[in-house]
Every structure is written in structure tokens, then in C-alpha cells.
Design a protein around this motif. Structure first.
Motif, PDB file in Angstrom:
ATOM      1  N   ASP A  56      42.775  22.463  -2.007  1.00 40.44           N
ATOM      2  CA  ASP A  56      43.520  23.335  -2.925  1.00 40.44           C
ATOM      3  C   ASP A  56      42.601  24.301  -3.659  1.00 40.44           C
ATOM      4  O   ASP A  56      43.008  25.424  -3.987  1.00 40.44           O
ATOM      5  N   MET A  57      41.366  23.875  -3.914  1.00 41.15           N
ATOM      6  CA  MET A  57      40.419  24.776  -4.569  1.00 41.15           C
ATOM      7  C   MET A  57      40.009  25.916  -3.636  1.00 41.15           C
ATOM      8  O   MET A  57      39.955  27.079  -4.043  1.00 41.15           O
ATOM      9  N   TRP A  58      39.724  25.589  -2.376  1.00 41.02           N
ATOM     10  CA  TRP A  58      39.377  26.630  -1.416  1.00 41.02           C
ATOM     11  C   TRP A  58      40.557  27.570  -1.152  1.00 41.02           C
ATOM     12  O   TRP A  58      40.374  28.780  -0.962  1.00 41.02           O
ATOM     13  N   ASP A  59      41.769  26.998  -1.127  1.00 40.44           N
ATOM     14  CA  ASP A  59      42.935  27.750  -0.640  1.00 40.44           C
ATOM     15  C   ASP A  59      43.842  28.281  -1.731  1.00 40.44           C
ATOM     16  O   ASP A  59      44.954  28.708  -1.436  1.00 40.44           O
ATOM     17  N   ARG A  60      43.393  28.272  -2.976  1.00 39.75           N
ATOM     18  CA  ARG A  60      44.324  28.637  -4.045  1.00 39.75           C
ATOM     19  C   ARG A  60      44.893  30.044  -3.871  1.00 39.75           C
ATOM     20  O   ARG A  60      46.064  30.286  -4.194  1.00 39.75           O
TER      21      ARG A  60
ATOM     22  N   LEU B  56      40.966  17.364 -20.955  1.00 41.86           N
ATOM     23  CA  LEU B  56      41.621  16.399 -20.083  1.00 41.86           C
ATOM     24  C   LEU B  56      41.692  16.936 -18.661  1.00 41.86           C
ATOM     25  O   LEU B  56      42.187  18.033 -18.442  1.00 41.86           O
ATOM     26  N   PRO B  57      41.203  16.192 -17.667  1.00 39.57           N
ATOM     27  CA  PRO B  57      41.263  16.673 -16.289  1.00 39.57           C
ATOM     28  C   PRO B  57      42.698  16.717 -15.791  1.00 39.57           C
ATOM     29  O   PRO B  57      43.557  15.987 -16.299  1.00 39.57           O
ATOM     30  N   PRO B  58      42.990  17.563 -14.795  1.00 39.76           N
ATOM     31  CA  PRO B  58      44.347  17.670 -14.272  1.00 39.76           C
ATOM     32  C   PRO B  58      44.802  16.363 -13.645  1.00 39.76           C
ATOM     33  O   PRO B  58      44.003  15.601 -13.103  1.00 39.76           O
ATOM     34  N   LEU B  59      46.093  16.124 -13.709  1.00 38.40           N
ATOM     35  CA  LEU B  59      46.640  14.915 -13.122  1.00 38.40           C
ATOM     36  C   LEU B  59      46.625  15.011 -11.612  1.00 38.40           C
ATOM     37  O   LEU B  59      46.693  16.095 -11.054  1.00 38.40           O
ATOM     38  N   PRO B  60      46.543  13.873 -10.899  1.00 38.77           N
ATOM     39  CA  PRO B  60      46.618  13.918  -9.445  1.00 38.77           C
ATOM     40  C   PRO B  60      47.952  14.492  -9.004  1.00 38.77           C
ATOM     41  O   PRO B  60      48.997  14.129  -9.524  1.00 38.77           O
ATOM     42  N   THR B  61      47.919  15.393  -8.057  1.00 42.83           N
ATOM     43  CA  THR B  61      49.159  16.019  -7.595  1.00 42.83           C
ATOM     44  C   THR B  61      49.325  15.782  -6.112  1.00 42.83           C
ATOM     45  O   THR B  61      49.626  14.691  -5.690  1.00 42.83           O
TER      46      THR B  61
ATOM     47  N   LEU C 294      47.238  24.366  -8.830  1.00 39.35           N
ATOM     48  CA  LEU C 294      46.127  25.319  -8.901  1.00 39.35           C
ATOM     49  C   LEU C 294      46.575  26.714  -8.499  1.00 39.35           C
ATOM     50  O   LEU C 294      46.243  27.706  -9.149  1.00 39.35           O
ATOM     51  N   ALA C 295      47.361  26.800  -7.431  1.00 39.25           N
ATOM     52  CA  ALA C 295      47.872  28.094  -6.987  1.00 39.25           C
ATOM     53  C   ALA C 295      48.824  28.701  -8.016  1.00 39.25           C
ATOM     54  O   ALA C 295      48.846  29.916  -8.227  1.00 39.25           O
ATOM     55  N   ALA C 296      49.607  27.839  -8.668  1.00 32.71           N
ATOM     56  CA  ALA C 296      50.583  28.319  -9.648  1.00 32.71           C
ATOM     57  C   ALA C 296      49.955  28.623 -11.003  1.00 32.71           C
ATOM     58  O   ALA C 296      50.627  29.135 -11.897  1.00 32.71           O
ATOM     59  N   GLY C 297      48.685  28.307 -11.173  1.00 33.09           N
ATOM     60  CA  GLY C 297      48.020  28.571 -12.447  1.00 33.09           C
ATOM     61  C   GLY C 297      48.259  27.521 -13.498  1.00 33.09           C
ATOM     62  O   GLY C 297      47.939  27.725 -14.676  1.00 33.09           O
ATOM     63  N   ASP C 298      48.814  26.377 -13.118  1.00 25.79           N
ATOM     64  CA  ASP C 298      49.071  25.311 -14.087  1.00 25.79           C
ATOM     65  C   ASP C 298      47.784  24.618 -14.535  1.00 25.79           C
ATOM     66  O   ASP C 298      47.745  24.000 -15.601  1.00 25.79           O
ATOM     67  N   ILE C 299      46.748  24.655 -13.687  1.00 25.58           N
ATOM     68  CA  ILE C 299      45.454  24.081 -14.035  1.00 25.58           C
ATOM     69  C   ILE C 299      44.360  25.069 -13.665  1.00 25.58           C
ATOM     70  O   ILE C 299      44.565  25.955 -12.830  1.00 25.58           O
ATOM     71  N   SER C 300      43.202  24.931 -14.258  1.00 29.53           N
ATOM     72  CA  SER C 300      42.088  25.848 -14.019  1.00 29.53           C
ATOM     73  C   SER C 300      41.140  25.288 -12.962  1.00 29.53           C
ATOM     74  O   SER C 300      41.167  24.095 -12.643  1.00 29.53           O
ATOM     75  N   THR C 301      40.288  26.156 -12.452  1.00 32.71           N
ATOM     76  CA  THR C 301      39.285  25.719 -11.476  1.00 32.71           C
ATOM     77  C   THR C 301      38.339  24.694 -12.106  1.00 32.71           C
ATOM     78  O   THR C 301      37.953  23.708 -11.461  1.00 32.71           O
ATOM     79  N   PHE C 302      37.976  24.902 -13.355  1.00 36.23           N
ATOM     80  CA  PHE C 302      37.087  23.952 -14.034  1.00 36.23           C
ATOM     81  C   PHE C 302      37.724  22.574 -14.125  1.00 36.23           C
ATOM     82  O   PHE C 302      37.074  21.556 -13.865  1.00 36.23           O
ATOM     83  N   GLN C 303      38.993  22.528 -14.499  1.00 33.55           N
ATOM     84  CA  GLN C 303      39.686  21.242 -14.585  1.00 33.55           C
ATOM     85  C   GLN C 303      39.740  20.567 -13.216  1.00 33.55           C
ATOM     86  O   GLN C 303      39.619  19.345 -13.109  1.00 33.55           O
ATOM     87  N   SER C 304      39.896  21.369 -12.165  1.00 35.62           N
ATOM     88  CA  SER C 304      39.902  20.818 -10.815  1.00 35.62           C
ATOM     89  C   SER C 304      38.552  20.204 -10.465  1.00 35.62           C
ATOM     90  O   SER C 304      38.480  19.136  -9.846  1.00 35.62           O
ATOM     91  N   PHE C 305      37.470  20.859 -10.884  1.00 33.37           N
ATOM     92  CA  PHE C 305      36.129  20.319 -10.651  1.00 33.37           C
ATOM     93  C   PHE C 305      35.950  18.988 -11.385  1.00 33.37           C
ATOM     94  O   PHE C 305      35.364  18.039 -10.849  1.00 33.37           O
TER      95      PHE C 305
END
Length: 298
Positions: free
Chosen positions: A77-81, A18-23, A95-106
Motif C-alpha cells: 500500500d505504501m508503494w502503490d498509494r 498512534l500508529p495506524p490500525l491494521p487494515t 493510505l490511498a484515501a489519505g486517512d493515514i500518513s506515510t509516516f504512520q504507515s512506517f
């Protein structure tokens, strides 16, 4: 509050695919408005004399602004995590807090851009090509604060692309004598509001080593903002003259000038809460100008 609730949801059980929810991208209304409003100016100016703007096109661009604002925030957020982890205001981003992964962000970014592409494909061929050309700016903007003290200029080039796209979506191509001054005015406006925004984070930016116009201008900020505002107003007048705008339009430009003058005069660059208040008030600037364009056409 919106960001925290999304992060909390993401911590709960969910399927691994499941992809991460919009934040942040969907929970930051001022930014979405600031992306959308230059589109409305262009669509409004492109309307035939005596006519209201194309409301269907305004709605379509509104959906596009929400999607592209969200995509831009995801990319940022991906560039600046790693940077976001070091700043109190941004450390809780998922993303910075580690709640979601880079892959999920992609995965989520792919969904956002796919939906945005569907919106773009509703436009004419010229506009599809013109809109696609902005993607390079969307992707590279977050890197600029590592390279130059003028990332706000690159943001302006990115955020105001709608000043070109709105006209071409109505007319089938750009009338450069109108679109370029309008685009330049939007870029100058972005330099005003995003320099103010950057003053919120200047202490953290110095610590983590990123650049901004706030750090470049320092105590001379108000003089620079005044210059940008003047350039914006002159460009708006040029755009109006080149498409035969009328008295209500120039009255709105004058009101925009008064708002910016008050904003700059009362700004306290050392108070983050005041910087945020001034930044957020720029939505009023955009709405006033759009109203003037509509009334000027009528």
C-alpha cells in the motif's frame, strides 16, 4: 467491510503518535491462508513417519504468516498509494484515501516487522538466516508490476518461502531434494491463482500502466494456467517420492489436480466476481494437500 470500518476508526480522534490500525493486511483471509499453507506442507513433510506434524511449529508459523501478510500489505500500500487512488476497488484503502500518513504507515510497518522478528527468533539459527533472506523479496515485490509482465512470478517466489523455512525449522537445514520441488510447486500454484486474481483488475491496470500475467496471457490464459498446474503436480510428485510419501499423499495430489482442472475449465476471465471466487477457492487446494501429507505420514 473490514477495511471501511478501520478507516472510519482512523478518522476519529487519536493521539498523533498512534500508529495506524491494521487494515487490508489483516482483513484479507484468503491471502493469509495462501501464505501460510506452503509452510504447513513443508512442516508436514518434515514430520517423522507415523507422526503428526509439530503443532507448536504450525501455530508459530500461523502467527508469522498473519504478521508477514500484514507487513506485505502495508509495504504494498505504501508503494502503490498513487496507483490505488485511480482504481475503484482500492481507492478507499486508508493510505490511498489519505486517512493515514506515510509516516504512520512506517511506524505500523516497524511494529509488524518487529513482532515477526520475535517469531523468527524462536527458530534455529539456519532458519533465522533463511527467513531473513526473504525480506528483500517482500520489499521489492510491489515494484515488479512496474517493470515486468511477470510480477506474479516474483510473488510466487515470495509467498512460498515457507516451503523452505518449514522444513528447516523442523530439521535444522533444508533437504533440497524435497524442499526445492515443493517450493517450485508453490511458485507454479501462485502463478495460477494470482493470474486469475489479476484478471479482476486488468482494465484498470491498462489505464494506469501496470503489468501482470493476465495482460501478458490475455485469451491464452487457460493454456498457461494448465501448464502451470501440470508443473505443480509433477513437482509435488517429485517432492513426495524424495521423502517416501505414501498413497494418501498421491491421492491428495490427484484431488488437487482435479480441483485445478475444474477451476480453470469453468473460469470466466471477463467476470471479476468469478475470478475472485476461483482465486479464493485455492485455500481448498492447500488444505487438501496438507491433509494428504498428514495422512500419508500416518
Amino acid at each position: 467491510p473490514c477495511r471501511y470500518s478501520a478507516a472510519a476508526l482512523l478518522r476519529g480522534p487519536r493521539a498523533p503518535w498512534l500508529p495506524p490500525l491494521p487494515t487490508r493486511g489483516f482483513c484479507h483471509p484468503p491471502g493469509t491462508w495462501l501464505l501460510y499453507l506452503p509452510c504447513t506442507w513443508s512442516i508436514g513433510l518434515a514430520a517423522e513417519p507415523g507422526c503428526l506434524p509439530d503443532w507448536q511449529m504450525l501455530s508459530l508459523f500461523g502467527v508469522g504468516a498473519v504478521l508477514m501478510r500484514g507487513a506485505g500489505c502495508t509495504i504494498n500500500d505504501m508503494w502503490d498509494r498513487d496507483y490505488d487512488k485511480k482504481v475503484v476497488r482500492t481507492a478507499s484503502r486508508p493510505l490511498a484515501a489519505g486517512d493515514i500518513s506515510t509516516f504512520q504507515s512506517f511506524v505500523f510497518l516497524g511494529g509488524q516487522l518487529s513482532l515477526a522478528l520475535c517469531v523468527l527468533l524462536c527458530l534455529n539459527y539456519y532458519s533465522i538466516v533463511l527467513g531473513a533472506a526473504s525480506l528483500s523479496l517482500v520489499v521489492t515485490y510491489p515494484l515488479m508490476k512496474r517493470i515486468t509482465y511477470w510480477p506474479q512470478l516474483v510473488l510466487g517466489l515470495t509467498f512460498n518461502w515457507g516451503a523452505l523455512l518449514g522444513w528447516s525449522a523442523i530439521k535444522g537445514s533444508c533437504e533440497w531434494s524435497v524442499c526445492l520441488p515443493l517450493y517450485f510447486a508453490g511458485v507454479m500454484w501462485t502463478l495460477v491463482y494470482d493470474t486469475i486474481y489479476a484478471h479482476q483488475d486488468k482494465k484498470d491496470d491498462i489505464i494506469i500502466g501496470v503489468k501482470s500475467t493476465a495482460l501478458q496471457f490475455k485469451e491464452d490464459t487457460k493454456q498457461w494456467l494448465s501448464g502451470f498446474s501440470l508443473a505443480m503436480l509433477l513437482s509435488l510428485c517429485m517432492a513426495g517420492m524424495n521423502c517416501n510419501q505414501t498413497f494418501p499423499y498421491y491421492s491428495a495430489v490427484a484431488a488437487v489436480g482435479a480441483h485445478l482442472a475444474h477451476q480453470i475449465y469453468t473460469l470466466d476471465i471477463d467476470k471479476p466476481e468469478d475470478c475472485w471466487k476461483k482465486f479464493a477457492s485455492n485455500r481448498t487446494v492447500g488444505v487438501v494437500l496438507f491433509t494428504g501429507i498428514v495422512l500419508g505420514n500416518l
